[in-house]
Design a protein around this motif. Structure first.
Motif, PDB file in Angstrom:
ATOM      1  N   UNK A  45      17.966 -63.455 173.210  1.00  0.00           N
ATOM      2  CA  UNK A  45      18.524 -64.753 173.588  1.00  0.00           C
ATOM      3  C   UNK A  45      19.992 -64.621 173.973  1.00  0.00           C
ATOM      4  N   UNK A  46      20.734 -63.800 173.250  1.00  0.00           N
ATOM      5  CA  UNK A  46      22.144 -63.574 173.554  1.00  0.00           C
ATOM      6  C   UNK A  46      22.310 -62.894 174.902  1.00  0.00           C
ATOM      7  N   UNK A  47      21.483 -61.898 175.159  1.00  0.00           N
ATOM      8  CA  UNK A  47      21.541 -61.198 176.446  1.00  0.00           C
ATOM      9  C   UNK A  47      21.236 -62.146 177.596  1.00  0.00           C
ATOM     10  N   UNK A  48      20.180 -62.938 177.445  1.00  0.00           N
ATOM     11  CA  UNK A  48      19.799 -63.863 178.512  1.00  0.00           C
ATOM     12  C   UNK A  48      20.881 -64.914 178.757  1.00  0.00           C
ATOM     13  N   UNK A  49      21.485 -65.380 177.683  1.00  0.00           N
ATOM     14  CA  UNK A  49      22.566 -66.370 177.779  1.00  0.00           C
ATOM     15  C   UNK A  49      23.682 -65.845 178.677  1.00  0.00           C
ATOM     16  N   UNK A  50      24.148 -64.629 178.419  1.00  0.00           N
ATOM     17  CA  UNK A  50      25.269 -64.071 179.180  1.00  0.00           C
ATOM     18  C   UNK A  50      24.854 -63.591 180.565  1.00  0.00           C
ATOM     19  N   UNK A  51      23.655 -63.079 180.673  1.00  0.00           N
ATOM     20  CA  UNK A  51      23.202 -62.612 181.981  1.00  0.00           C
ATOM     21  C   UNK A  51      23.167 -63.773 182.976  1.00  0.00           C
ATOM     22  N   UNK A  57      27.438 -65.627 189.285  1.00  0.00           N
ATOM     23  CA  UNK A  57      28.540 -65.298 190.179  1.00  0.00           C
ATOM     24  C   UNK A  57      29.840 -64.859 189.544  1.00  0.00           C
ATOM     25  N   UNK A  58      29.993 -64.976 188.226  1.00  0.00           N
ATOM     26  CA  UNK A  58      31.261 -64.557 187.630  1.00  0.00           C
ATOM     27  C   UNK A  58      31.377 -63.036 187.638  1.00  0.00           C
ATOM     28  N   UNK A  59      32.586 -62.537 187.374  1.00  0.00           N
ATOM     29  CA  UNK A  59      32.809 -61.094 187.398  1.00  0.00           C
ATOM     30  C   UNK A  59      32.561 -60.441 186.051  1.00  0.00           C
ATOM     31  N   UNK A  60      32.984 -61.115 184.973  1.00  0.00           N
ATOM     32  CA  UNK A  60      32.862 -60.519 183.645  1.00  0.00           C
ATOM     33  C   UNK A  60      32.624 -61.621 182.614  1.00  0.00           C
ATOM     34  N   UNK A  61      31.720 -61.347 181.691  1.00  0.00           N
ATOM     35  CA  UNK A  61      31.442 -62.296 180.617  1.00  0.00           C
ATOM     36  C   UNK A  61      31.991 -61.751 179.306  1.00  0.00           C
ATOM     37  N   UNK A  62      32.397 -62.655 178.424  1.00  0.00           N
ATOM     38  CA  UNK A  62      32.999 -62.269 177.152  1.00  0.00           C
ATOM     39  C   UNK A  62      32.035 -62.537 176.013  1.00  0.00           C
ATOM     40  N   UNK A  63      31.610 -61.477 175.335  1.00  0.00           N
ATOM     41  CA  UNK A  63      30.735 -61.605 174.173  1.00  0.00           C
ATOM     42  C   UNK A  63      31.569 -62.100 173.001  1.00  0.00           C
ATOM     43  N   UNK A  64      31.200 -63.261 172.477  1.00  0.00           N
ATOM     44  CA  UNK A  64      32.004 -63.869 171.418  1.00  0.00           C
ATOM     45  C   UNK A  64      31.094 -64.500 170.377  1.00  0.00           C
ATOM     46  N   UNK A  65      31.552 -64.464 169.244  1.00  0.00           N
ATOM     47  CA  UNK A  65      32.735 -63.807 168.728  1.00  0.00           C
ATOM     48  C   UNK A  65      32.286 -62.563 167.988  1.00  0.00           C
ATOM     49  N   UNK A  66      33.004 -61.432 168.109  1.00  0.00           N
ATOM     50  CA  UNK A  66      32.607 -60.183 167.479  1.00  0.00           C
ATOM     51  C   UNK A  66      33.541 -59.906 166.310  1.00  0.00           C
ATOM     52  N   UNK A  67      33.051 -60.126 165.116  1.00  0.00           N
ATOM     53  CA  UNK A  67      33.888 -59.955 163.932  1.00  0.00           C
ATOM     54  C   UNK A  67      34.028 -58.480 163.586  1.00  0.00           C
ATOM     55  N   UNK A  68      35.216 -58.099 163.183  1.00  0.00           N
ATOM     56  CA  UNK A  68      35.465 -56.701 162.818  1.00  0.00           C
ATOM     57  C   UNK A  68      34.931 -56.385 161.423  1.00  0.00           C
ATOM     58  N   UNK A  69      34.575 -57.423 160.652  1.00  0.00           N
ATOM     59  CA  UNK A  69      34.013 -57.219 159.308  1.00  0.00           C
ATOM     60  C   UNK A  69      33.245 -58.465 158.903  1.00  0.00           C
ATOM     61  N   UNK A  70      32.439 -58.337 157.861  1.00  0.00           N
ATOM     62  CA  UNK A  70      31.680 -59.491 157.382  1.00  0.00           C
ATOM     63  C   UNK A  70      32.602 -60.592 156.871  1.00  0.00           C
ATOM     64  N   UNK A  71      33.774 -60.219 156.375  1.00  0.00           N
ATOM     65  CA  UNK A  71      34.718 -61.205 155.864  1.00  0.00           C
ATOM     66  C   UNK A  71      35.437 -61.955 156.980  1.00  0.00           C
ATOM     67  N   UNK A  72      35.248 -61.507 158.219  1.00  0.00           N
ATOM     68  CA  UNK A  72      35.978 -62.107 159.329  1.00  0.00           C
ATOM     69  C   UNK A  72      35.203 -63.098 160.157  1.00  0.00           C
ATOM     70  N   UNK A  73      33.961 -63.424 159.747  1.00  0.00           N
ATOM     71  CA  UNK A  73      33.160 -64.390 160.509  1.00  0.00           C
ATOM     72  C   UNK A  73      33.789 -65.779 160.485  1.00  0.00           C
ATOM     73  N   UNK A  74      33.657 -66.486 161.609  1.00  0.00           N
ATOM     74  CA  UNK A  74      34.187 -67.848 161.717  1.00  0.00           C
ATOM     75  C   UNK A  74      33.083 -68.891 161.715  1.00  0.00           C
TER      76      UNK A  74
END
Length: 406
Positions: A45-51, A57-74
């Motif tokens: 679902x995530x892949x299809x969303x960004x694809x 037509x956009x040039x680049x999509x931003x995968x968000x949000x990528x937490x650096x640790x489990x304690x960093x989730x928003x």
């Protein structure tokens, strides 16, 4: 379409260099937390969303949000940027490349924006701080913890390289952990990380340099930076321009994506448009739900929508940023807005809500430059991050599996 318009369209949608990579045009899908990773992993679902954005037509999509640790989730359903998830992340980047575009990973730690309900631990901030929105007290982060987080950012950047990402976006905005160090409202430290703007920028600079040392020139480095957050005594342009200058002088930043507002308080300062109190209340339960209904407007704020509403503030960075490019964000909803951005000296621009409403808006504008975006800035998408981010006026076109890809 007149010949003049055709020339303008051709000129604007030209390839743009961003550090070591070339984008096919200046349009970047801005980070909008997707909620399609219930196990912290990539899903179909995530892949299809960004694809859909890349094919649109956009040039680049931003995968968000990528937490650096489990304690960093928003928020729920976000990506955990660790080695164990590399296989799924490779599938993500491969799909974006196959569709003709590039992929960026937004790396961050939520800090005071986090909640114990999501992370399982007490949130952290530069100093002890009470977040009125979440009704949680953040404890002060220690220097050893800061050193660990610096290394986690570098590790996450290394994962991005291995997974085939073309860029990373370091989330230094919206009063997430790094951004909260910039804010005198939150940062009351008396050590080398508090006080002067040089000290308050130190943590961000250390993260940036550690990431650059790890990735070298293997991908582009974008810094998402809050210009101001609309909170008295917090971040404003006199400090944020100095932060940008300090980070730019390192030579490690390929572009700054200029944003504003926060996820701690006065959230509508970022979004502009309708303040959806009912939408916010429906994400809460019990007394918190009543509290939002009673006091939500005071906490969230109210700001009318205008096209290009971040432009006047973003101009202030053009004289202080000498090495990196500037990415304009905020209220870009038509070809005229894009043309204005380029004419004003912004070689790149990012779009969020307009793309949620119409993933193929760029392809449509190329055919008909007079087309206006359908987004009405009702902001009902704002609270869908707690489930699955989408526009309420379109069905969720990413209806494929949300089972983790391993």
């Amino acid at each position: 379409m007149t010949q003049e318009t055709t020339i303008q369209t051709t000129t604007i949608f030209q390839p743009v260099q961003l550090g070591p990579i070339t984008l096919r045009n200046p349009v970047i899908k801005a980070a909008t937390s997707e909620g399609r990773s219930p196990e912290g992993k990539v899903t179909q679902a995530l892949i299809d969303f960004h694809r859909g954005f890349i094919e649109g037509g956009i040039a680049m999509t931003t995968l968000a949000y990528c937490s650096i640790s489990k304690a960093g989730f928003a928020a729920p359903g976000e990506i955990l940027m660790v080695k164990e998830n590399t296989s799924g992340l490779k599938r993500f980047t491969a799909a974006m490349h196959e569709a003709g575009g590039k992929a960026s990973a937004q790396l961050g730690h939520a800090g005071p924006v986090a909640t114990k309900k999501i992370t399982g631990v007490q949130p952290i901030a530069p100093s002890r701080f009470f977040n009125l929105t979440s009704m949680q007290t953040c404890r002060a982060i220690t220097i050893p913890e800061m050193k660990e987080i610096i290394n986690q950012f570098a590790d996450a950047a290394e994962v991005a390289i291995e997974a085939g990402f073309d860029a990373i976006e370091l989330h230094f905005g919206h009063l997430y952990l790094v951004s909260s160090f910039f804010s005198p409202w939150i940062n009351k430290r008396t050590d080398e990380y508090g006080g002067s703007i040089e000290n308050r920028t130190r943590f961000a600079k250390e993260i940036l340099l550690a990431v650059k040392e790890r990735v070298q020139d293997q991908l582009a480095i974008i810094v998402k930076l809050s210009m101001d957050d609309g909170i008295k005594g917090s971040i404003w342009l006199d400090d944020s321009t100095e932060t940008a200058r300090i980070l730019d002088e390192t030579g490690a930043v390929d572009a700054f994506e200029l944003t504003m507002g926060s996820s701690v308080s006065n959230q509508m300062y970022l979004f502009r448009g309708e303040t959806d109190i009912d939408g916010m209340a429906n994400t809460q339960k019990g007394i918190m739900k009543l509290g939002v209904k009673w006091f939500g407007r005071q906490i969230l704020g109210e700001y009318p929508y205008e096209d290009l509403y971040m432009l006047s503030s973003a101009r202030q960075f053009q004289t202080v940023v000498k090495k990196a490019k500037l990415i304009l964000l905020g209220g870009i909803n038509s070809f005229d807005d894009m043309a204005t951005a380029v004419r004003e000296g912004f070689p790149l621009f990012a779009m969020g809500r307009a793309l949620l409403r119409e993933p193929d808006i760029i392809n449509k504008i190329k055919v008909n430059p007079s087309k206006l975006g359908l987004c009405i800035h009702c902001n009902k998408c704002m609270f869908s991050v707690f489930t699955t981010t989408n526009c309420v006026f379109t069905k969720d076109y990413a209806i494929s599996s949300q089972a983790a890809l391993v």
